[in-house]
Design a protein around this motif. Structure first.
Motif, PDB file in Angstrom:
ATOM      1  N   LEU A   1       3.995  34.753  44.218  1.00  8.68           N
ATOM      2  CA  LEU A   1       5.010  33.792  44.649  1.00  8.68           C
ATOM      3  C   LEU A   1       4.711  32.443  44.018  1.00  8.68           C
ATOM      4  O   LEU A   1       3.548  32.000  44.013  1.00  8.68           O
ATOM      5  N   TRP A   2       5.780  31.778  43.494  1.00 11.77           N
ATOM      6  CA  TRP A   2       5.656  30.429  42.945  1.00 11.77           C
ATOM      7  C   TRP A   2       6.732  29.537  43.545  1.00 11.77           C
ATOM      8  O   TRP A   2       7.863  29.988  43.775  1.00 11.77           O
ATOM      9  N   ALA A   3       6.395  28.269  43.760  1.00 10.61           N
ATOM     10  CA  ALA A   3       7.363  27.256  44.183  1.00 10.61           C
ATOM     11  C   ALA A   3       7.586  26.297  43.027  1.00 10.61           C
ATOM     12  O   ALA A   3       6.654  25.608  42.589  1.00 10.61           O
ATOM     13  N   CYS A   4       8.824  26.254  42.517  1.00 15.71           N
ATOM     14  CA  CYS A   4       9.156  25.428  41.352  1.00 15.71           C
ATOM     15  C   CYS A   4      10.013  24.245  41.786  1.00 15.71           C
ATOM     16  O   CYS A   4      11.069  24.437  42.405  1.00 15.71           O
ATOM     17  N   PRO A   5       9.607  22.993  41.478  1.00 16.83           N
ATOM     18  CA  PRO A   5      10.391  21.814  41.866  1.00 16.83           C
ATOM     19  C   PRO A   5      11.751  21.803  41.174  1.00 16.83           C
ATOM     20  O   PRO A   5      11.888  22.180  40.011  1.00 16.83           O
ATOM     21  N   MET A   6      12.767  21.341  41.887  1.00 16.17           N
ATOM     22  CA  MET A   6      14.139  21.264  41.360  1.00 16.17           C
ATOM     23  C   MET A   6      14.643  19.832  41.268  1.00 16.17           C
ATOM     24  O   MET A   6      15.775  19.598  40.845  1.00 16.17           O
ATOM     25  N   ASP A   7      13.806  18.855  41.640  1.00 18.32           N
ATOM     26  CA  ASP A   7      14.278  17.466  41.684  1.00 18.32           C
ATOM     27  C   ASP A   7      14.763  16.978  40.330  1.00 18.32           C
ATOM     28  O   ASP A   7      15.797  16.302  40.227  1.00 18.32           O
ATOM     29  N   LYS A   8      14.017  17.308  39.248  1.00 17.32           N
ATOM     30  CA  LYS A   8      14.363  16.750  37.939  1.00 17.32           C
ATOM     31  C   LYS A   8      15.719  17.250  37.455  1.00 17.32           C
ATOM     32  O   LYS A   8      16.455  16.516  36.778  1.00 17.32           O
ATOM     33  N   TYR A   9      16.078  18.503  37.825  1.00 14.29           N
ATOM     34  CA  TYR A   9      17.371  19.022  37.390  1.00 14.29           C
ATOM     35  C   TYR A   9      18.507  18.356  38.158  1.00 14.29           C
ATOM     36  O   TYR A   9      19.587  18.118  37.610  1.00 14.29           O
ATOM     37  N   ILE A  10      18.263  18.061  39.391  1.00 15.71           N
ATOM     38  CA  ILE A  10      19.277  17.352  40.179  1.00 15.71           C
ATOM     39  C   ILE A  10      19.493  15.952  39.628  1.00 15.71           C
ATOM     40  O   ILE A  10      20.621  15.469  39.489  1.00 15.71           O
ATOM     41  N   HIS A  11      18.386  15.264  39.230  1.00 16.60           N
ATOM     42  CA  HIS A  11      18.495  13.907  38.701  1.00 16.60           C
ATOM     43  C   HIS A  11      19.279  13.892  37.398  1.00 16.60           C
ATOM     44  O   HIS A  11      20.141  13.032  37.177  1.00 16.60           O
ATOM     45  N   LYS A  12      19.002  14.859  36.513  1.00 12.57           N
ATOM     46  CA  LYS A  12      19.709  14.892  35.229  1.00 12.57           C
ATOM     47  C   LYS A  12      21.191  15.181  35.427  1.00 12.57           C
ATOM     48  O   LYS A  12      22.049  14.572  34.791  1.00 12.57           O
ATOM     49  N   ARG A  13      21.487  16.143  36.316  1.00 12.14           N
ATOM     50  CA  ARG A  13      22.867  16.576  36.468  1.00 12.14           C
ATOM     51  C   ARG A  13      23.735  15.517  37.106  1.00 12.14           C
ATOM     52  O   ARG A  13      24.925  15.373  36.800  1.00 12.14           O
ATOM     53  N   TRP A  14      23.136  14.759  38.015  1.00 13.24           N
ATOM     54  CA  TRP A  14      23.940  13.806  38.772  1.00 13.24           C
ATOM     55  C   TRP A  14      23.709  12.350  38.351  1.00 13.24           C
ATOM     56  O   TRP A  14      24.088  11.436  39.086  1.00 13.24           O
TER      57      TRP A  14
END
Length: 688
Positions: free
Chosen positions: A440-453
């Protein structure tokens, strides 16, 4: 073995709620019949040999029904044994033979008719009795005049006194005739363990009525009969005479047992556990069960009794949606209460939660690491499954299921599939678990949200700047916006009356207007998310909007705060499935302990129900108002720095007070006391 006189004398007490047992004097068995029958009991026991069923050539007496009664066989005034009386109901089966010779003389017919009227039916009825280690058979001879015989009709009954038995024994009784004309009757009965104890319900209370003579001194102990370790005493008294012990229904759990004994040297103690199958007791047990984190990778389920349950780890995504069990690849584990257990984890994460299931029903869910690691993160959980021959598959856990990577689906994980795989291979994801079955891995999603929005945020900032400029031109609208500040109300579940009072306050504040959030209006979200997840979301939204969290203190809330501050055991039945106040303490306390509460929290209590001085000192670091007497100051604190003028606050306080007063009066009425007689919440009544 004779039953101790102490136990049998308890059955003959003076309590009107327990029926006393009939006393038989003497050692000899006896039999008696209903009117019209004659019966005789053979001396001594007989062999228990039912034999085969035979056909009857005419009408015969057969047993049709068995009934038992408990009596006492007393040899002396204070020396009695428990005894089982057996009542056998009899009926006639078959018919008299008809005369086939129609030429028979009238004189002969008259002679036979006279003999018929003087004849009688006779039967030998056997009673077989078994109660380990005792087995007996007795024979009863019963006669009934033929003129009273109607084929197929009951003719009466015969009573046998009696078969001795022990308290709590299982007895089996059979009845048949010799010879046997039909299948034998049988009856199985469980004798009461304590015929002198009666458990009854009185509203929300449970009454233990002990039928004890006025001269009898005895000890009474209530305890938890735990499978692991010794019994845990809860309540002990030395008593005299008839007693009625009152318990709150929330104190009942399946392992709550009663022990009683005479206050004499070397007295035998009798135990009784009457709540093992009580549905309320099982419900209370789950309400009292608590998950507790001992170390980053070990936990413990605290409960009064053993629980047939399994525990699994689940992943709680940021935002709404249920916690998704990680089975497979992680295994289910059986729960052992009050014993430390470990998770097979390499690293922990705030989005990892623990679920406890009984059968197919979810009973408990706690996000144990949210307190130490912070609130939920917007991370994507990647699940790797490993098969034979080094076959591997990878998917991203989403509310709709586990999306394979890469994928052409229209989900969030599918759109970012390549980026997530690159993050995984470059070591940007945190590995939580790893073994031969998968990882199991936990991958951060913050950077994709920042780029998209990014462009969206820029547009929002420009719009906000324009809106701020317009608001500066209209100061009245600025004040109106200030009056619309968000407020999150937290309260303890202190009963229906108190909940109506909280609802009345929330409704009145909405009309000011204020944007009010309270768990009473979010039952569906509480059930879906759990109290802790719901509180996290509401608190984050309220504080992000510049709002305030209102702690409504009551006697129940103060008790919960003291338990958390003193690290004591949970009070029996203190929490309900929708108690957001109990769930929120794990997050509220750190804010007060670390000095972050000022400006975020205010406190309140209700006049006559709780005095502000009863609020724990830690929580008095923020203003605590008594309502409705301090409503103007309370409303001013709610509205913040942009509060209205004192005159307007006074008018609004009068409106809230008028809406609040009927609910406050009804609350005191539901508690069974006038307003002036209520306590301040410094202690709780011991109903036992």
């Amino acid at each position: 073995m004779p039953v101790p006189w102490f136990l049998l004398s308890l059955a003959l007490g003076r309590s009107p709620m327990v029926v006393s047992l009939e006393r038989l004097v003497g050692l000899q068995d006896a039999a008696r019949c209903s009117p019209g029958l004659s019966c005789h009991l053979w001396d001594g026991d007989v062999l228990c040999l039912p034999g085969s069923i035979v056909s009857a050539s005419g009408p015969v007496l057969v047993p049709t029904r068995l009934r038992t009664e408990l009596v006492l066989r007393c040899y002396q005034e204070t020396d009695c044994d428990l005894c089982v009386r057996v009542v056998v109901h009899l009926a006639v089966h078959g018919h008299w033979e008809e005369h086939e010779d129609e030429g028979e003389s009238a004189g002969a017919v008259g002679l036979e008719l006279e003999e018929f009227r003087n004849a009688s039916l006779q039967a030998q009825v056997v009673l077989s009795f078994q109660a380990y280690p005792t087995a007996r058979c007795v024979l009863l001879e019963v006669q009934v005049p033929a003129v009273l015989v109607q084929p197929g009709q009951s003719v009466g009954s015969v009573v046998f006194d009696c078969f001795e038995a022990a308290l709590g024994a299982e007895v089996r009784i059979w009845s048949y005739t010799q010879p046997r004309y039909q299948k034998e009757l049988n009856l199985t009965q469980q004798l009461p363990a304590l015929p002198w104890l009666n458990v009854s319900a009185d509203g929300d209370d449970v009454c233990l009525v002990l039928d004890v003579s006025e001269e009898q001194h005895f000890g009474l102990l209530l305890y938890w009969n735990q499978v692991q370790g010794p019994i845990k005493p809860r309540w002990h008294r030395n008593l005299t005479g008839p007693q009625t012990i009152t318990l709150n229904h929330t104190d009942l759990v399946p392992c709550l047992c009663i022990q009683v004994w005479p206050l004499e040297p070397d007295a035998v103690r009798t135990n009784f556990c009457p709540f093992r199958e009580d549905p309320r007791a099982h419900q209370n047990l789950w309400h009292q069960a608590r998950l507790r984190l001992l170390s980053p990778q070990s936990w413990q389920l605290d409960a009064p009794c053993s629980l047939p349950a399994e525990v699994v780890l689940c992943w709680q995504a940021l935002g709404s949606g249920p916690c998704q069990p990680l089975v497979p690849p992680l295994p289910r584990e059986n729960v052992t209460v009050n014993k430390a257990q470990e998770f097979p984890l390499l690293k922990v994460h705030p989005n990892l939660c623990v679920q406890v299931n009984s059968g197919e029903k979810l009973q408990l869910q706690e996000c144990l690491w949210a307190e130490s690691l912070g609130s939920f993160k917007d991370d994507m959980l990647l699940v790797e499954t490993r098969g034979p021959h080094d076959n591997r598959s990878l998917c991203a856990l989403e509310p709709s299921g586990c999306t394979p990577l890469p994928s052409r689906a229209s989900t969030r994980a599918a759109r970012l599939g390549q980026q997530l795989l690159q993050d995984l291979h470059s070591g940007q994801c945190l590995q939580l678990w790893d073994d031969d079955l998968g990882a199991l891995w936990a991958c951060p999603m913050d950077k994709y949200i920042h780029k998209r929005w990014a462009l969206g945020w820029l547009a929002c900032l420009l719009f906000a700047a324009m809106l701020f400029f317009l608001l500066l031109l209209k100061k009245d609208h600025v004040k109106a916006a200030a009056s619309g500040r968000s407020a999150l109300l937290l309260h303890s579940a202190d009963g229906a009356g108190f909940e109506r009072l909280v609802g009345a306050l929330a409704s009145a504040l909405c009309r000011l207007p204020l944007r009010v959030a309270v768990d009473l209006w979010s039952r569906r979200e509480l059930s879906a998310q759990g109290p802790l997840a719901w509180f996290h979301a509401q608190r984050r939204q309220t504080l992000q909007e510049g709002g305030v969290v209102v702690l409504l203190f009551s006697p129940g809330a103060v008790a919960l705060c003291h338990e958390w501050l003193q690290d004591g055991a949970p009070a029996p039945g203190a929490h309900c499935p929708h108690d957001a106040f109990a769930a929120s303490l794990s997050c509220v306390l750190p804010d007060f302990l670390q000095g972050r509460a000022h400006g975020r929290y205010i406190g309140a209590c209700f006049d006559g129900l709780l005095h502000p001085d009863a609020v724990p000192a830690l929580f008095r670091a923020v203003p605590v108002f008594s309502l409705p007497s301090q409503l103007p100051d309370f409303l001013g604190a709610l509205q913040g720095p942009g509060a209205s003028s004192p005159g307007l606050l006074g008018k609004r306080a009068e409106q809230v007070s008028r809406a609040l007063q009927p609910a406050l009066d009804n609350c005191f009425l539901s508690l069974g006391s006038p307003r002036e007689g209520r306590g301040t919440g410094h202690g709780a009544e011991d109903r036992t």
